[in-house]
Design a protein around this motif. Sequence first.
Motif, PDB file in Angstrom:
ATOM      1  N   GLN A   1       0.825  -1.207   0.000  1.00 19.76           N
ATOM      2  CA  GLN A   1       0.000   0.000   0.000  1.00 19.76           C
ATOM      3  C   GLN A   1       0.863   1.261   0.000  1.00 19.76           C
ATOM      4  O   GLN A   1       0.578   2.219  -0.721  1.00 19.76           O
ATOM      5  CB  GLN A   1      -0.937  -0.001   1.219  1.00 19.76           C
ATOM      6  CG  GLN A   1      -2.144  -0.913   1.045  1.00 19.76           C
ATOM      7  CD  GLN A   1      -3.081  -0.837   2.236  1.00 19.76           C
ATOM      8  OE1 GLN A   1      -2.645  -0.840   3.376  1.00 19.76           O
ATOM      9  NE2 GLN A   1      -4.360  -0.761   1.972  1.00 19.76           N
TER      10      GLN A   1
ATOM     11  N   SER B   1       2.204   1.926  -3.297  1.00 14.34           N
ATOM     12  CA  SER B   1       1.224   2.457  -4.245  1.00 14.34           C
ATOM     13  C   SER B   1       0.749   3.859  -3.880  1.00 14.34           C
ATOM     14  O   SER B   1      -0.190   4.373  -4.476  1.00 14.34           O
ATOM     15  CB  SER B   1       0.015   1.515  -4.349  1.00 14.34           C
ATOM     16  OG  SER B   1      -0.652   1.432  -3.107  1.00 14.34           O
TER      17      SER B   1
ATOM     18  N   LEU C   1       8.942   0.741  -8.623  1.00 17.75           N
ATOM     19  CA  LEU C   1       8.474   1.729  -7.645  1.00 17.75           C
ATOM     20  C   LEU C   1       9.311   1.561  -6.376  1.00 17.75           C
ATOM     21  O   LEU C   1       9.537   0.444  -5.912  1.00 17.75           O
ATOM     22  CB  LEU C   1       6.996   1.521  -7.307  1.00 17.75           C
ATOM     23  CG  LEU C   1       5.982   1.531  -8.459  1.00 17.75           C
ATOM     24  CD1 LEU C   1       4.565   1.467  -7.894  1.00 17.75           C
ATOM     25  CD2 LEU C   1       6.141   2.746  -9.341  1.00 17.75           C
TER      26      LEU C   1
ATOM     27  N   ARG D   1       1.368   7.825  -6.305  1.00 14.12           N
ATOM     28  CA  ARG D   1       0.000   7.330  -6.133  1.00 14.12           C
ATOM     29  C   ARG D   1      -0.690   7.126  -7.486  1.00 14.12           C
ATOM     30  O   ARG D   1      -1.427   6.158  -7.668  1.00 14.12           O
ATOM     31  CB  ARG D   1      -0.787   8.322  -5.270  1.00 14.12           C
ATOM     32  CG  ARG D   1      -2.140   7.793  -4.809  1.00 14.12           C
ATOM     33  CD  ARG D   1      -2.835   8.792  -3.899  1.00 14.12           C
ATOM     34  NE  ARG D   1      -2.072   9.025  -2.682  1.00 14.12           N
ATOM     35  CZ  ARG D   1      -1.617  10.207  -2.297  1.00 14.12           C
ATOM     36  NH1 ARG D   1      -1.839  11.282  -3.043  1.00 14.12           N
ATOM     37  NH2 ARG D   1      -0.930  10.342  -1.191  1.00 14.12           N
TER      38      ARG D   1
ATOM     39  N   GLY E   1       0.738   3.971  -8.787  1.00 15.14           N
ATOM     40  CA  GLY E   1       0.295   2.858  -7.950  1.00 15.14           C
ATOM     41  C   GLY E   1      -1.125   2.423  -8.244  1.00 15.14           C
ATOM     42  O   GLY E   1      -1.424   1.226  -8.321  1.00 15.14           O
ATOM     43  N   ARG E   2      -2.007   3.394  -8.443  1.00 17.34           N
ATOM     44  CA  ARG E   2      -3.412   3.074  -8.725  1.00 17.34           C
ATOM     45  C   ARG E   2      -3.582   2.360 -10.057  1.00 17.34           C
ATOM     46  O   ARG E   2      -4.538   1.616 -10.253  1.00 17.34           O
ATOM     47  CB  ARG E   2      -4.244   4.359  -8.710  1.00 17.34           C
ATOM     48  CG  ARG E   2      -4.505   4.905  -7.315  1.00 17.34           C
ATOM     49  CD  ARG E   2      -5.216   6.235  -7.371  1.00 17.34           C
ATOM     50  NE  ARG E   2      -5.509   6.748  -6.039  1.00 17.34           N
ATOM     51  CZ  ARG E   2      -5.981   7.962  -5.801  1.00 17.34           C
ATOM     52  NH1 ARG E   2      -6.203   8.790  -6.809  1.00 17.34           N
ATOM     53  NH2 ARG E   2      -6.231   8.357  -4.560  1.00 17.34           N
TER      54      ARG E   2
ATOM     55  N   ILE F   1      -1.771  -1.392  -9.035  1.00 16.12           N
ATOM     56  CA  ILE F   1      -2.205  -2.223  -7.905  1.00 16.12           C
ATOM     57  C   ILE F   1      -3.621  -1.831  -7.490  1.00 16.12           C
ATOM     58  O   ILE F   1      -3.934  -0.654  -7.384  1.00 16.12           O
ATOM     59  CB  ILE F   1      -1.266  -2.043  -6.695  1.00 16.12           C
ATOM     60  CG1 ILE F   1       0.196  -2.238  -7.099  1.00 16.12           C
ATOM     61  CG2 ILE F   1      -1.637  -3.008  -5.581  1.00 16.12           C
ATOM     62  CD1 ILE F   1       1.187  -1.776  -6.049  1.00 16.12           C
ATOM     63  N   ASP F   2      -4.441  -2.829  -7.226  1.00 16.04           N
ATOM     64  CA  ASP F   2      -5.793  -2.597  -6.706  1.00 16.04           C
ATOM     65  C   ASP F   2      -5.930  -3.402  -5.417  1.00 16.04           C
ATOM     66  O   ASP F   2      -5.980  -4.635  -5.451  1.00 16.04           O
ATOM     67  CB  ASP F   2      -6.827  -3.044  -7.747  1.00 16.04           C
ATOM     68  CG  ASP F   2      -8.239  -2.708  -7.334  1.00 16.04           C
ATOM     69  OD1 ASP F   2      -8.411  -1.869  -6.442  1.00 16.04           O
ATOM     70  OD2 ASP F   2      -9.188  -3.292  -7.907  1.00 16.04           O
TER      71      ASP F   2
ATOM     72  N   VAL G   1      -5.710  -3.191 -14.181  1.00 15.35           N
ATOM     73  CA  VAL G   1      -4.610  -3.090 -13.215  1.00 15.35           C
ATOM     74  C   VAL G   1      -3.729  -4.324 -13.318  1.00 15.35           C
ATOM     75  O   VAL G   1      -4.162  -5.389 -13.741  1.00 15.35           O
ATOM     76  CB  VAL G   1      -5.125  -2.932 -11.764  1.00 15.35           C
ATOM     77  CG1 VAL G   1      -5.791  -1.597 -11.576  1.00 15.35           C
ATOM     78  CG2 VAL G   1      -6.051  -4.069 -11.390  1.00 15.35           C
TER      79      VAL G   1
END
Length: 576
Positions: free
Chosen positions: A43, A46, A95, A120, A123-124, A127-128, A467
Amino acid sequence: MLTELSIKDFAIIDEVSITFNEGLTVLTGETGAGKSIIIDAIQLLSGSRGSVEFVRHGTNKASIEGLFSIAANHPVYQKGEEFGIEIEEDGMVVLQRTITSQGKSICRINGKLVTLAILREFGRSLIDIHSQHETQSLMDSDRHIELLDLYASRELKRTKEEYKKSYHEFLSLRKRFKELGENEQEMAQRLDLLGFQLRELQQAELKPLEDEELEEERKKLLNYEKLYKGIHDSYYSLYGEQKGLDWLSHSMAALESAAEYEEQTKKLSEELTNAYYIIEEISFQLSMQMSDLEFDPERLNQIESRLDEINRLKKKYGASVEDMLEYVSKIEEEIEEITNKDLHLNRLEERILEAGKDAVIEAKHLHEIRKKSAGKLSKSISRELKDLYLEKAAFEVDFSFREGKEQDPELDGQKVQLNKNGIDTVTFLITTNPGEPLKEIHKTASGGELSRIMLALKHIFSRHQGVTSVIFDEVDTGVSGRVAQAIAEKIYGISEGSQVLCISHLPQVAAMSDTHIRIEKQVKNNRTSTKVYELAKDEKADEISRMITGAELTETTLDHARELLALAEKHKTLTS
């Protein structure tokens, strides 16, 4: 997909490197072993907010690094162009996130320092993450229109683009109307300022490209001696007895005498003759330029003074003379607009009315497409819920409009409020019990039902999001038996379209995994740390057996674990 994750000095993790595979990866282990800590690390990677609490006690910083491999048409390439981040053709994206013990956060993408907001954004797209808490976020009614538009993205794409153009034009005109309609005192002050700026620029008598021409002339005068010497030496190397042109003339005459005996020599003679006359012309021009060269210190002072004035104006009105001349035109237009304010306000009102009508037409078109897609979505979700043993559940997409004010445009004789999504307010409604009215999801579903509803939505929307990795953190809490098996099959179904990482306490989910990772907590030298390792096939049966009993292994539980694994393999074969 997420190919590799490296974590160092993060919470109770000293140093861990995990390689992930395609398909469904399940992470299991005792409570407190560090499973959710790994999800916390992802998290942070992301773009979620960090805290010094994540830095392992006694260390200076926590660092997380994730390597992602992406397809050629992935949206991340577009984001790379947008933010100036190079992504190689091999489709690898790295990342990196570091949090220091002083609370400073450092973010990098492919080695380039970026802000947390940019991390962010990436990341979005990669990754979900869904957890027990994230389920509530998914049920947020403000996000429902985004999910519906995601489901209908192909049909909506062109209409959304047209609506955005109309809506932005409508907002721009409204803003200008408001500015122009401000009180007389503000308008008078604005008119005085514009008048002063216009007079200052007009008095400067700027000419197109004047600054570039002056800079060129200044450069010439400042380097007069070097320029003169270069031209002088070049000219006298060519012209005069025993100089360049003289020797070329001898060469030309010698070749001409031999040209009549061979075609190739004749061709070379012609080329040499042409070259001689070209160089002769150059020497003539050098002579003329040398005669014209003159150092004028007074002219240099004039240029310096004029450039100082132009540069002073550039600081106030534009980066170049062209920008300043363009600004003059804008000032003149605005002065004329303010001077004839009433006339322009009337014209703006007419344009706002027309722009509002155009935007409403596109918004209505959006509504019609959404309405049609909502019916398909409702049927799809109902089928998904039946698979998850919510056979009696009913799902519906509710549409409403926000009532507009007097200045807002009309739709079918009713004032409506436009927003970035059109005119629609979308809410997902559900009932899980026959005879009960449809209500907003968070108001009607229990914890176990929420998990299943979320999974049904995720199964549908994962096909549209694109994603790289979908992560589930104990979303199967509160279910068991046949529902647990249905959830396992649904999670596996999602993994067929994208990589899925799942923390679970359900043996049915673990059995369905393509890769099973066990996480253990160990104490060494009075320090707690986390160990991560991938299970072999026989170890997988042992781990699932422990998940079933929570105690010592028995032959009965091992048989049950092997049966679950066999059922999982059978399901995979049937769905492949």
